[in-house]
Design a protein around this motif. Sequence first.
Motif, short mmCIF file in Angstrom:
data_model
loop_
_atom_site.label_atom_id
_atom_site.label_comp_id
_atom_site.label_asym_id
_atom_site.label_seq_id
_atom_site.Cartn_x
_atom_site.Cartn_y
_atom_site.Cartn_z
N PRO A 551 24.84 21.04 -27.19
CA PRO A 551 23.24 21.01 -27.34
C PRO A 551 22.82 21.67 -28.55
N VAL A 552 21.86 21.16 -28.99
CA VAL A 552 21.34 21.65 -30.49
C VAL A 552 20.40 22.79 -30.36
N ASN A 553 20.77 23.90 -30.98
CA ASN A 553 19.91 25.20 -30.84
C ASN A 553 18.52 24.70 -31.27
N PRO A 554 17.62 25.15 -30.39
CA PRO A 554 16.10 24.89 -30.78
C PRO A 554 15.58 25.38 -31.83
N GLY A 555 16.12 26.66 -32.28
CA GLY A 555 15.69 27.30 -33.27
C GLY A 555 16.08 26.85 -34.73
N SER A 556 16.96 25.71 -34.64
CA SER A 556 17.81 25.13 -35.81
C SER A 556 16.75 24.44 -36.89
N SER A 557 15.67 24.22 -36.30
CA SER A 557 14.64 23.26 -37.23
C SER A 557 14.08 24.39 -38.20
N LEU A 558 14.21 25.81 -38.14
CA LEU A 558 13.53 26.64 -38.97
C LEU A 558 14.52 26.61 -40.24
N PRO A 559 13.88 26.96 -41.35
CA PRO A 559 14.76 27.07 -42.58
C PRO A 559 15.50 28.46 -42.67
N ALA A 560 16.87 28.13 -43.07
CA ALA A 560 17.86 29.06 -42.88
C ALA A 560 17.75 30.10 -44.14
N ALA A 561 18.10 31.38 -43.80
CA ALA A 561 18.26 32.56 -44.67
C ALA A 561 19.72 33.12 -44.69
N PRO A 562 20.43 32.52 -45.36
CA PRO A 562 22.00 32.51 -45.56
C PRO A 562 22.35 34.18 -46.10
N LEU A 563 23.08 34.67 -45.37
CA LEU A 563 23.58 35.95 -45.87
C LEU A 563 25.12 35.88 -45.80
N VAL A 564 25.64 35.92 -47.00
CA VAL A 564 27.30 35.91 -47.18
C VAL A 564 27.73 37.23 -47.04
N LEU A 565 28.72 37.58 -46.27
CA LEU A 565 29.00 38.88 -46.01
C LEU A 565 30.75 38.69 -46.01
N ARG A 566 31.66 39.81 -46.46
CA ARG A 566 32.92 39.80 -46.52
C ARG A 566 33.21 40.19 -45.20
N TYR A 567 34.16 39.39 -44.81
CA TYR A 567 34.72 39.54 -43.20
C TYR A 567 35.65 40.62 -42.92
N HIS A 568 35.33 41.30 -41.72
CA HIS A 568 36.23 42.25 -41.31
C HIS A 568 35.64 42.52 -39.57
N PRO A 569 36.62 42.19 -38.84
CA PRO A 569 36.40 42.17 -37.47
C PRO A 569 35.61 43.32 -37.07
N ALA A 570 35.76 44.51 -37.36
CA ALA A 570 35.13 45.68 -37.06
C ALA A 570 33.52 45.39 -37.35
N PHE A 571 33.49 45.26 -38.72
CA PHE A 571 32.11 45.21 -39.24
C PHE A 571 31.37 44.07 -38.74
N LYS A 572 32.05 42.82 -38.42
CA LYS A 572 31.25 41.81 -37.91
C LYS A 572 30.73 42.17 -36.58
N SER A 573 31.58 42.67 -35.98
CA SER A 573 31.02 43.14 -34.35
C SER A 573 29.89 44.34 -34.43
N ALA A 574 29.89 44.86 -35.41
CA ALA A 574 28.94 45.99 -35.52
C ALA A 574 27.58 45.28 -36.20
N PHE A 575 27.67 44.29 -36.93
CA PHE A 575 26.74 43.53 -37.60
C PHE A 575 25.84 42.75 -36.42
N TYR A 576 26.72 41.96 -35.55
CA TYR A 576 25.86 41.58 -34.40
C TYR A 576 25.00 42.26 -33.51
N LYS A 577 25.62 43.36 -33.22
CA LYS A 577 25.04 44.31 -32.29
C LYS A 577 23.69 45.05 -32.98
N ALA A 578 24.00 45.26 -34.39
CA ALA A 578 22.65 45.71 -35.01
C ALA A 578 21.49 44.67 -35.06
#
Length: 651
Positions: A551-578
Motif C-alpha cells: 500500500p502507498v503511504n497516504p502522506g507520500s503526496s507531500l513534498p519531501a524534505a531529504p536529510l542525508v545522514l551518515r549511517y550507524h545503527p546506534a545513531f539511526k535507532s536514536a534518531f527515529y526515537k527522537a
Amino acid sequence: MSLGRQFLSLMYGAPQSAWFTVVGFSLFASRFVFGYNPDTLSLTEVPSCISWVIIWLLMTFSTKHRFLSAALPKFAWVRDDSKQAIAKFLWRVYGSSSTETSRPIVGRPKLASTPECLKLKGFLEDRWAQHFRRVLLDASQACKHLFSCRKNTFGLVQLALAELKHCNHVVISLDKEPGYVIVSPAVYSKMELLAMSARYYIPFPIYNLNFNTIVASYRRLAFRIGEFHNDRRVEYNINATLEFGTFVSPIGLTVKSHKVPGEQSLRTIHKGFNVSFGGLAKWVQKMLDPIVLGIPWCMKDSFSVRNTLLELSLNASVSILKIDLKDFFLSGKPHHVSQVIANLFEPGDLKDLIQEAVFMLLEYQFVVTHTLGSTYRCVLGSGIGLLASAAIATCFFYGYVEKGYIHNIKGLVCWIRYHDDVLAVYRSRALAKLSFANLKLRCNGIFVMKCESMHSLGSTFSFLDLSVKVCIPNFLVSALQEKHIKPLSPSSAHADSVHSSWPRAVAKRVHTLSGGSSLAMQTLIHRYKMAGADPATISSLVSWNLRKSMPVNPGSSLPAAPLVLRYHPAFKSAFYKALKAAPPPGEIGYRIVPCWKNALPSLGGHINRLLSKSCNHRVDERVGFCCLFSNLQKQRLHEFGIKHILEVLHA
C-alpha cells in the motif's frame, strides 16, 4: 584448549554464509583469489606465503561489506550533516522555483546573497531547520548514554583483518568479476612498470610546470563560460574544485581476468574523488550529454540493447560481428580529440569554449605510481576514472569514425555500441568481412578494432550481460548468468533498506532481461544458494515482486524534505526515537525522508590502506604535496619552493 575448540571460538556468532565458505574453502578460493605473472600476462595460484585466513576473508566478503566495531559513532558529524541538509534543501526549493532551466548549474552555488534565499531562510530556519536540529541533538544526546554497540564481526574476521593489516603483499581487484589478485610489492612494481606504457604515459617532472599560468588560464576559461551562460554561479562552481582538488591522481590497476591467459593485461585507472579540474569536467559532461544521447546506436544499458535486438528481423544468411575497441578511452592526442569534438557543435562561442575546455582536461592529466614514486603524464585520450572520460571518448569516436559513415555501410542491418563494445549485424558474411576491413582503415590507427567473434544462424554468444541466440525471424535474448556471485552478507553494516532492495533489484533485472522467464529466476536463485547466500537474501529474491502490491503511504503526496545522514545503527535507532517524540509542525507541509549514506569502514578501504602501506606511503605524500599546487592562494608553495619540497620527499 584443543585446536577444534579454538576454531569453534573463532567461529562463535558467524552467519551461515561464513560457515558455507569455510567448508568449501578450496572451491571458493580457486574462484575468487589468484596470483599474477606479469611476464606471461596470466593469472596464477596464490603465493604460498599468504595466510589462509586472508584468502578466506577476500573470498567471503564483498568489497562493499561494512564492518561495525563496538565503538560509538563520532557525533561531530551531526552538525555538518544538518548544515548540508539545510543548504541542499534551500537550493532544491530555490532551484525548482526558478524559471530559467537552461542554465547548466554545475554544482550547488552560494545562495546567501539572493533575495529569494533570504525569504526562504526566514521561513525554513525558524520551522523546518530548527525542527531538524532539535531532532538531531536529541538523538546525539540519547547515544551519549550508551557505552558500546553490538559489532558485526566475530573471531575469525577479527583475526583475518589483523593478518591483512600486517600483510606485506598487495591486493588488486579483478576488472569485471568479483575477485582479487595478491602479489608481492616487487611483482606489483613490475606490473606498474608494465602498465605505464610509453605509448600512453611518459615520465614528467611535475615541477617543470608553471602552475601560476595554468591556474590563470583555468580561471579565465571559467570566466568566459560564466559570461556565455550569463550566470556567475557557473563560474563559481567551475572554480570551486580548483582550490581544494588534487592535481595529480594516484594510479590504480585492475586485471582483465575475463580475457584468455596470455591476454590478461592490466587496466589503468585514474583514482581521485575530487580533482582540481572537476568543475570544468562537470561542465564539459553537461555540454556533451545531449550529443551522446542523440547518437541512435549508442546504448545506455543492457535493456536498450535487448529492446533493439528484439526489433530486428533476420534472414538465413545473417552474420553478426562482435567487435572490441582496444584502448577506447586512451586514444587520440589532446589537440586532435578537442578539435574533433568541437566540430560536433555549430560555429560560435560554445564551439570555441568546448575545444579549449576539452584540451585543458586532456593536456593536464598527471598520475603518480605507488612503487616507482614517479609522476607521469597521460598523452593519449582521457584516463578511465575521470568524470568526463566516457563522454569525451564516445563523442571522439562518433565524430572521427561513425558520423556520416555508419548509415552508408553496405549490407549493415544494425550497429549497436556500448562504449567500447560493438555488435554489428550484416546481411551476409562477405559483406561483414568487407565492412570490417573498411572500418579498420577508417580508424587510421587512432582506434584499434578487434573482431572477437563472428556468428551466424543458430549460434549463441554473449554481449554485455546478455545471452543472445541467433534465430529466425528474431533474436532470443536472456540474462547472462555465468559470472561468479559474491552476495552482500546480511551482517554488513548497511541500512536495512539496502539489504532489502538490492536482492529485489537483481531479481527484477534478470526477470526483465529474460522476458519474464521463470527458468531464469530459478537459475538465479539456485546460483545464489550455491554461492552460500543467507536465507534472508534468498527470501528477498523469491518475493521481489511483492513490493508492487504494497500500500502507498497516504502522506507520500507531500513534498519531501531529504536529510542525508551518515549511517550507524546506534545513531539511526536514536534518531527515529527522537523523531517520534518530536513530530514536525503540521503547518510546514513537508515530510521527513532520512537518507543514510555509508560512513563505516569497508573491506575495500582496508585493501586500499594495505596498498599504501606496502609501497612506503609515497603516493599519499605526493598526492598531499600535489594538493598544494591547486591551492596557490595560500602561497605556501612560494615560501618553501618546489625543488626543496621534492628534496624532502625523496630524502
